[in-house]
Design a protein around this motif. Structure first.
Motif, short mmCIF file in Angstrom:
data_model
loop_
_atom_site.label_atom_id
_atom_site.label_comp_id
_atom_site.label_asym_id
_atom_site.label_seq_id
_atom_site.Cartn_x
_atom_site.Cartn_y
_atom_site.Cartn_z
N LEU A 1 0.79 -1.32 -0.12
CA LEU A 1 0.03 -0.05 0.09
C LEU A 1 0.79 1.14 -0.22
CD1 LEU A 1 -3.05 -0.65 2.55
CD2 LEU A 1 -3.00 -0.59 -0.07
N VAL A 2 0.53 2.32 -0.84
CA VAL A 2 1.27 3.36 -0.76
C VAL A 2 0.70 4.04 0.34
CG1 VAL A 2 1.39 5.65 -1.97
CG2 VAL A 2 1.24 3.40 -3.35
N GLU A 3 1.60 4.92 1.32
CA GLU A 3 1.42 5.59 2.46
C GLU A 3 1.95 6.96 2.11
OE1 GLU A 3 2.37 3.66 6.05
OE2 GLU A 3 2.29 1.72 5.28
N ALA A 4 1.33 7.72 3.11
CA ALA A 4 1.73 9.23 2.70
C ALA A 4 3.07 9.43 3.43
CB ALA A 4 0.84 10.37 3.77
N GLY A 5 4.18 9.93 2.72
CA GLY A 5 5.29 10.25 2.78
C GLY A 5 6.13 9.44 2.19
N TRP B 1 -3.26 14.39 -6.73
CA TRP B 1 -2.50 13.08 -6.69
C TRP B 1 -2.42 12.68 -5.26
CZ3 TRP B 1 1.81 11.50 -10.41
CH2 TRP B 1 1.31 11.71 -11.86
N ASP B 2 -2.11 13.70 -4.26
CA ASP B 2 -1.75 13.41 -2.92
C ASP B 2 -3.16 12.49 -2.21
OD1 ASP B 2 0.69 14.33 -2.55
OD2 ASP B 2 0.14 16.02 -1.83
N GLU B 3 -4.23 13.16 -2.79
CA GLU B 3 -5.48 12.42 -2.23
C GLU B 3 -5.77 11.01 -2.76
OE1 GLU B 3 -8.78 14.99 -1.78
OE2 GLU B 3 -7.78 16.85 -1.34
N GLY B 4 -5.60 10.86 -4.38
CA GLY B 4 -5.92 9.84 -4.91
C GLY B 4 -4.94 8.75 -4.99
N LEU B 5 -3.81 8.93 -4.62
CA LEU B 5 -2.95 7.89 -4.79
C LEU B 5 -2.19 7.21 -3.37
CD1 LEU B 5 -0.76 9.17 -7.81
CD2 LEU B 5 -2.45 7.48 -7.88
N VAL B 6 -2.48 7.98 -2.38
CA VAL B 6 -2.38 7.36 -0.95
C VAL B 6 -3.26 6.36 -0.74
CG1 VAL B 6 -2.21 7.76 1.47
CG2 VAL B 6 -1.04 9.47 -0.23
N GLY B 7 -2.77 5.36 -0.51
CA GLY B 7 -3.77 4.15 -0.16
C GLY B 7 -3.88 2.91 -1.10
N GLN B 8 -3.36 3.49 -2.50
CA GLN B 8 -3.59 2.60 -3.60
C GLN B 8 -2.54 1.58 -3.21
OE1 GLN B 8 -6.00 2.64 -5.48
NE2 GLN B 8 -6.62 4.65 -5.27
N GLN B 9 -2.64 0.38 -4.32
CA GLN B 9 -1.75 -0.70 -4.19
C GLN B 9 -0.77 -0.87 -5.33
OE1 GLN B 9 -4.69 -4.16 -3.27
NE2 GLN B 9 -2.84 -4.92 -2.38
N VAL B 10 0.49 -1.14 -5.11
CA VAL B 10 1.63 -1.11 -6.19
C VAL B 10 1.06 -2.24 -7.03
CG1 VAL B 10 3.99 -1.87 -6.77
CG2 VAL B 10 3.61 -0.30 -4.57
N GLY B 11 1.16 -1.91 -8.39
CA GLY B 11 0.55 -2.77 -9.46
C GLY B 11 -0.74 -2.39 -9.93
N SER B 12 -1.35 -1.31 -9.25
CA SER B 12 -2.79 -0.91 -9.53
C SER B 12 -2.52 0.26 -10.74
CB SER B 12 -3.26 -0.12 -8.44
OG SER B 12 -3.59 -1.01 -7.18
N ARG B 13 -3.64 0.10 -11.74
CA ARG B 13 -3.75 1.13 -12.77
C ARG B 13 -5.02 1.95 -12.18
NH1 ARG B 13 -3.91 1.43 -19.16
NH2 ARG B 13 -1.57 2.01 -18.59
N VAL B 14 -4.95 3.33 -11.82
CA VAL B 14 -5.84 4.19 -11.36
C VAL B 14 -6.17 5.52 -12.32
CG1 VAL B 14 -6.38 5.64 -9.42
CG2 VAL B 14 -4.70 3.72 -8.99
N LEU B 15 -7.59 5.55 -12.25
CA LEU B 15 -8.11 6.92 -13.10
C LEU B 15 -8.36 7.93 -12.17
CD1 LEU B 15 -9.11 8.11 -15.77
CD2 LEU B 15 -11.21 6.92 -15.15
N LEU B 16 -7.76 9.20 -12.29
CA LEU B 16 -8.23 10.32 -11.44
C LEU B 16 -8.64 11.11 -12.24
CD1 LEU B 16 -4.55 10.64 -9.64
CD2 LEU B 16 -6.57 9.56 -8.60
N SER B 17 -9.82 11.89 -11.98
CA SER B 17 -10.45 13.14 -12.67
C SER B 17 -10.19 13.82 -11.50
CB SER B 17 -11.87 12.85 -13.00
OG SER B 17 -12.53 14.01 -13.31
N ILE B 18 -9.52 14.98 -11.66
CA ILE B 18 -9.23 15.99 -10.77
C ILE B 18 -9.67 17.30 -11.10
CG2 ILE B 18 -7.09 17.22 -9.70
CD1 ILE B 18 -5.49 14.58 -10.19
#
Length: 136
Positions: A42-46, A86-103
Motif C-alpha cells: 500500500l502507498v502511504e503518505a510520505g 494526486w496526494d488524495e487519490g494515490l495514497v492508499g493505492q496498491q503497487v501494481g494498480s492502474r488508477v483513473l483520477l479526475s481532478i
C-alpha cells in the motif's frame, strides 16, 4: 443526482492508455477509480512513489505522459509536493494498480493553469496512473 460519467480507458497496466471522453461536463469533485488492482504494498503518505502516467485535460489534449519517454518518475506522495488530487487519490493505492483520477481544478492547477503545458485555468485534469513501486 447522478454522478458525471468518467472517460473510458483502453490499455492495460504498463501500456500507454487512450482516453475516450463521455458527453457532458467533468465531475465537480475528485474521482478515483481503480481500473485494475495490484497486489503490492500500500502507498502511504510520505512514501516515495514510482509511477507511469498519462495526463490529459478534460475533452482536451494530452499534456504529459511518461510512456513516450520510456521511464517512470518518482516523487514523495501525500506531503504536498505534487498537486492535491494526486496526494488524495494515490495514497492508499496498491503497487501494481492502474488508477483513473479526475481532478477538478481546485485540486489541480486552479485558475492559473499551466499555460506552457496547455493546461488552461479551471481545467479538470484526467490522469491514468500505473503505480509501479513505493518506498518509505
Amino acid at each position: 443526482m447522478t454522478s458525471a460519467a468518467l472517460p473510458e480507458v483502453s490499455g492495460s497496466f504498463g501500456e500507454k492508455p487512450t482516453l475516450t471522453f463521455p458527453a457532458g461536463a467533468a465531475p465537480a469533485d475528485l474521482q478515483v477509480v481503480v481500473l485494475s488492482r495490484g497486489d503490492g504494498e500500500l502507498v502511504e503518505a510520505g512514501d516515495e512513489i514510482e509511477v507511469h502516467y498519462l495526463g490529459q485535460s478534460w475533452n482536451g489534449s494530452v499534456f504529459d505522459n511518461s510512456y513516450d519517454r520510456g521511464s517512470s518518475i518518482s516523487f514523495p506522495i501525500g506531503v504536498g509536493s505534487v498537486i492535491a488530487g494526486w496526494d488524495e487519490g494515490l495514497v492508499g493505492q496498491q503497487v501494481g494498480s492502474r488508477v483513473l483520477l479526475s481532478i477538478p481544478s481546485h485540486l489541480g492547477y486552479g485558475d492559473r493553469g499551466v499555460p506552457q503545458a496547455g493546461i488552461k485555468g479551471g481545467d479538470t485534469l484526467v490522469f491514468v496512473v500505473d503505480v509501479v513501486g513505493t518506498s518509505s
